[in-house]
Motif scaffolding. Structure first.
Motif, PDB file in Angstrom:
ATOM      1  N   ARG A 110      30.079  -4.079 -16.210  1.00  0.00           N
ATOM      2  CA  ARG A 110      28.840  -3.943 -15.524  1.00  0.00           C
ATOM      3  C   ARG A 110      27.637  -4.146 -16.554  1.00  0.00           C
ATOM      4  NH1 ARG A 110      29.141   2.011 -13.117  1.00  0.00           N
ATOM      5  NH2 ARG A 110      27.917   1.272 -11.360  1.00  0.00           N
ATOM      6  N   LEU A 124      17.578  -4.343 -12.157  1.00  0.00           N
ATOM      7  CA  LEU A 124      17.431  -5.176 -13.389  1.00  0.00           C
ATOM      8  C   LEU A 124      16.745  -6.284 -13.364  1.00  0.00           C
ATOM      9  CD1 LEU A 124      20.868  -7.041 -13.903  1.00  0.00           C
ATOM     10  CD2 LEU A 124      19.824  -6.759 -11.672  1.00  0.00           C
ATOM     11  N   LEU A 162      17.244 -12.831 -12.206  1.00  0.00           N
ATOM     12  CA  LEU A 162      17.554 -14.051 -12.907  1.00  0.00           C
ATOM     13  C   LEU A 162      17.193 -15.257 -11.985  1.00  0.00           C
ATOM     14  CD1 LEU A 162      20.898 -13.501 -14.295  1.00  0.00           C
ATOM     15  CD2 LEU A 162      18.741 -13.333 -15.748  1.00  0.00           C
ATOM     16  N   ALA A 199      21.171 -17.981 -10.221  1.00  0.00           N
ATOM     17  CA  ALA A 199      22.318 -16.932 -10.015  1.00  0.00           C
ATOM     18  C   ALA A 199      23.552 -17.891 -10.339  1.00  0.00           C
ATOM     19  CB  ALA A 199      22.482 -16.441  -8.381  1.00  0.00           C
ATOM     20  N   GLU A 200      24.708 -17.010 -10.795  1.00  0.00           N
ATOM     21  CA  GLU A 200      25.960 -17.862 -10.899  1.00  0.00           C
ATOM     22  C   GLU A 200      26.531 -18.241  -9.949  1.00  0.00           C
ATOM     23  OE1 GLU A 200      27.924 -14.789 -13.777  1.00  0.00           O
ATOM     24  OE2 GLU A 200      26.488 -13.648 -12.846  1.00  0.00           O
ATOM     25  N   ASP A 221      21.429  -7.522  -8.400  1.00  0.00           N
ATOM     26  CA  ASP A 221      22.177  -8.061  -9.508  1.00  0.00           C
ATOM     27  C   ASP A 221      22.519  -9.420  -8.912  1.00  0.00           C
ATOM     28  OD1 ASP A 221      24.350  -7.606 -12.077  1.00  0.00           O
ATOM     29  OD2 ASP A 221      25.065  -9.100 -10.743  1.00  0.00           O
ATOM     30  N   PRO A 222      22.389 -10.595  -9.754  1.00  0.00           N
ATOM     31  CA  PRO A 222      22.527 -12.078  -9.535  1.00  0.00           C
ATOM     32  C   PRO A 222      24.032 -12.333  -8.941  1.00  0.00           C
ATOM     33  CG  PRO A 222      22.254 -12.006 -11.711  1.00  0.00           C
ATOM     34  CD  PRO A 222      21.925 -10.566 -11.198  1.00  0.00           C
ATOM     35  N   LYS A 223      24.821 -11.469  -9.221  1.00  0.00           N
ATOM     36  CA  LYS A 223      26.199 -11.886  -8.609  1.00  0.00           C
ATOM     37  C   LYS A 223      26.195 -11.453  -6.993  1.00  0.00           C
ATOM     38  CE  LYS A 223      29.793 -10.720 -11.300  1.00  0.00           C
ATOM     39  NZ  LYS A 223      31.014  -9.841 -12.098  1.00  0.00           N
ATOM     40  N   TYR A 271      24.132 -13.870  -4.911  1.00  0.00           N
ATOM     41  CA  TYR A 271      24.640 -15.273  -4.764  1.00  0.00           C
ATOM     42  C   TYR A 271      25.406 -15.199  -3.516  1.00  0.00           C
ATOM     43  CZ  TYR A 271      27.867 -19.051  -5.523  1.00  0.00           C
ATOM     44  OH  TYR A 271      28.435 -20.422  -5.108  1.00  0.00           O
ATOM     45  N   GLU A 292      28.465  -5.055  -7.515  1.00  0.00           N
ATOM     46  CA  GLU A 292      27.475  -4.588  -8.465  1.00  0.00           C
ATOM     47  C   GLU A 292      26.821  -3.466  -7.871  1.00  0.00           C
ATOM     48  OE1 GLU A 292      27.977  -5.534 -11.444  1.00  0.00           O
ATOM     49  OE2 GLU A 292      29.351  -6.937 -10.814  1.00  0.00           O
TER      50      GLU A 292
END
Lengths: 302, 274
Positions: free
Chosen positions: A197, A295, A298, A301-302, B80-82, B85, B262
């Protein structure tokens, strides 16, 4: 709204006391990170340790305020020899999070905490500060050998079944974020952390960091106009307070700011606060960076 | 009074059908849904006729607000970006496949529903009484916080969903918080079933029910969590034919969450496989 209203410093009220923080190790730390926003070090006794009795009294007081969760920070919280006892007590009230540098953890402490967490039904979270996936990135900021020592601490946490959150203060370009995250996941997996994490945090340009790089520009301030249609919940000071040995402060970042002490007790510290600091601007940009669930967003994203 | 409370549907119309049949067998007085009708599953329009035929009143979840008003994302509250997504994939699919008529219906749903049952104030919300997309996890929510919410929102029983895992907590004076879980996907425990809750008050409460003692009342309140089996193979096949991510299918088929992990506190995360 006149021009002066638009550019004036906005005040923020405490919506509710959701998170209660304990500056449990004061400004005392075994490390001297050169980006620390409150310049913690072995010699910085600006704030001292909290006692078990002080923490316990605040826990009792927190119930009437309906506090949801508790955070422990410093300095390095595990330098306070009462920390394990304090955390065990806290888990009778609700969930707890410790912000640690991971370098002084002892197995027997963590085993004791593991049992206490299991019995409580609440989560005990560990947030470990490591400022990058390699010693080359981390050690210039946090000190020689600190990467290896912190990774050893993280591996111990994982071995005992905790799922530590690794927080990195970003000292690299935005474009490198995804690569850094991927690289860190790989490193952590080799140390037994199969569910890493990770959070990237922005630099706070005060304290030691101001000397290392630069301070805030005068333009980097929150204005009244910026607060229009802004979700105030993004700011920690809208729902948190910090108990220190010198009184109750508005947030864990502004300990060295003159007006950040709001009172001696929680009840005295429920008033509003002017968002006048450069660090407030960072919090505005990135959200309540100190809490677990937030957080930096971004772009890709992935 | 006996109420069936459904959490997020996530377009799982097959589980919704099974849950309605189950609730009817239990002779409940009413069925409510706490919102998030779309997401994750296939053919989002298919839950609407079921809800409407059976007069199931719904709270507006964050997803319903987003789809109804054609916003850019689901407002799930992930950070969280994960997580975001995968959330965006299901959101884009759901938005594209929800009819205009159903969007209008979603837009007009209430943010909360208040009921009086045997003199008790029952508050039905989506996330928390104060914020539609607030996650209330068992391991990160103190009793003190829930007592505050109950007091501030004048509720003897707070009922919510949003986080996807059922749990309950006794509060002061026998008041309760109940998270009913969701019908949309299994609970990250390796089982394929989904969950809803039956809350019974007064003479309908089961033996051993908790006594809620507020004002000049003392009313028993029982909470039962009901596992619901449905044709999860069929759901997975339909999700596949709609080209939804394989990660989603795996959750339906194996009962472990594979995405949006997450946001989980460590305790809930450790209970899962990923």
């Amino acid at each position: 709204m006149s021009v002066s209203d638009v550019t004036s410093t906005p005040e923020i009220e405490l919506r509710s006391l959701d998170e209660l923080w304990f500056q449990v190790a004061g400004t005392v730390c075994n490390l001297t990170c050169n980006h620390c926003f409150i310049s913690c070090s072995p010699q910085n006794h600006s704030f001292e340790f909290l006692s078990y009795e002080e923490v316990n009294a605040a826990l009792q007081e927190s119930v009437e305020h309906g506090v949801r969760e508790y955070y422990f920070t410093g300095g390095e919280p595990f330098l306070n020899k009462e920390l394990v006892r304090m955390l065990k007590r806290t888990l009778n009230f609700g969930p707890a999070t410790v912000l640690t540098n991971g370098t002084v953890l002892k197995k027997e402490w963590l085993e004791e905490l593991k049992t206490a967490e299991a019995e409580s039904g609440f989560s005990l979270e560990f947030r470990v500060s490591i400022d990058g996936p390699t010693a080359d990135i981390n050690d210039p900021v946090r000190g020689d050998g600190t990467f290896d020592r912190a990774i050893t601490g993280v591996a111990l946490l994982c071995e005992l079944g905790f799922l530590p959150i690794i927080t990195m203060t970003q000292t690299w370009d935005d474009s490198e974020n995804l690569q850094i995250l991927e690289s860190f996941r790989t490193v952590l997996k080799t140390h037994g952390c199969d569910r890493p994490r990770l959070k990237i945090l922005p630099r706070l340009k005060i304290g030691a960091e101001e000397k290392r790089t630069e301070g805030y520009q005068q333009t980097e301030r929150i204005t009244a106009a910026m607060m229009q249609d802004f979700d105030r919940n993004q700011l920690l000071c809208h729902h948190s307070r910090v108990v220190t040995n010198r009184g109750v402060y508005v947030c864990p970042i502004l300990l060295e700011t003159d007006n950040a002490k709001l009172g001696k007790t929680l009840n005295e510290a429920l008033g509003s606060f002017p968002l006048s600091e450069g660090a407030c601007y960072t919090c505005y940009q990135f959200g309540a960076i100190c809490t677990n669930s937030t957080l930096r967003p971004l772009e890709s994203a992935e | 009074m006996k109420l069936a409370l459904f959490g997020g549907l996530y377009s799982n119309y097959l589980a919704l059908g099974s849950a309605i049949a189950d609730a009817q067998q239990r002779n409940v007085d009413a069925v409510y849904c706490l919102g998030d009708l779309g997401a994750f599953g296939p053919y989002p329009d298919r839950v609407f006729p079921l809800l409407q035929q059976h007069n199931i009143l719904c709270v507006q979840g964050n997803y319903d607000d987003s789809i109804g008003n054609e916003l850019n994302d689901c407002q799930c509250g992930y950070t969280d970006p994960k997580d975001n997504y995968f959330a965006q994939i299901s959101y884009d699919y759901t938005l594209a496949n929800t009819s205009d008529q159903n969007k209008l219906w979603l837009r007009e749903l209430p943010k909360e529903i208040r009921l009086q049952c045997d003199g008790l104030n029952i508050l039905l919300c989506h996330g928390s009484p104060r914020r539609t997309n607030e996650f209330l996890w068992e391991s990160t929510t103190s009793p003190a916080f829930l007592n505050r919410l109950a007091g501030e929102h004048d509720a003897d029983v707070i009922v919510g969903t949003h986080s996807g895992i059922h749990w309950q907590r006794e509060l002061n004076h026998g008041r309760q918080y109940v998270n009913v879980g969701v019908l949309g996907r299994p609970e990250n425990d390796g089982n394929r079933n989904v969950w809803y809750a039956v809350i019974s008050t007064g003479k309908d409460a089961t033996p051993g029910a908790l006594l809620c003692s507020v004002r000049d009342l003392s009313v028993p309140v029982s909470v039962e969590f009901i596992p619901v089996r449905y044709d999860h193979h069929r759901l997975a096949t339909e999700m596949q034919s709609e080209r939804l991510p394989d990660e989603f299918l795996q959750t339906v088929l194996n009962g472990w969450w594979t995405t949006c992990l997450e946001i989980l506190p460590s305790r809930e995360r450790r209970a899962g496989q990923y």
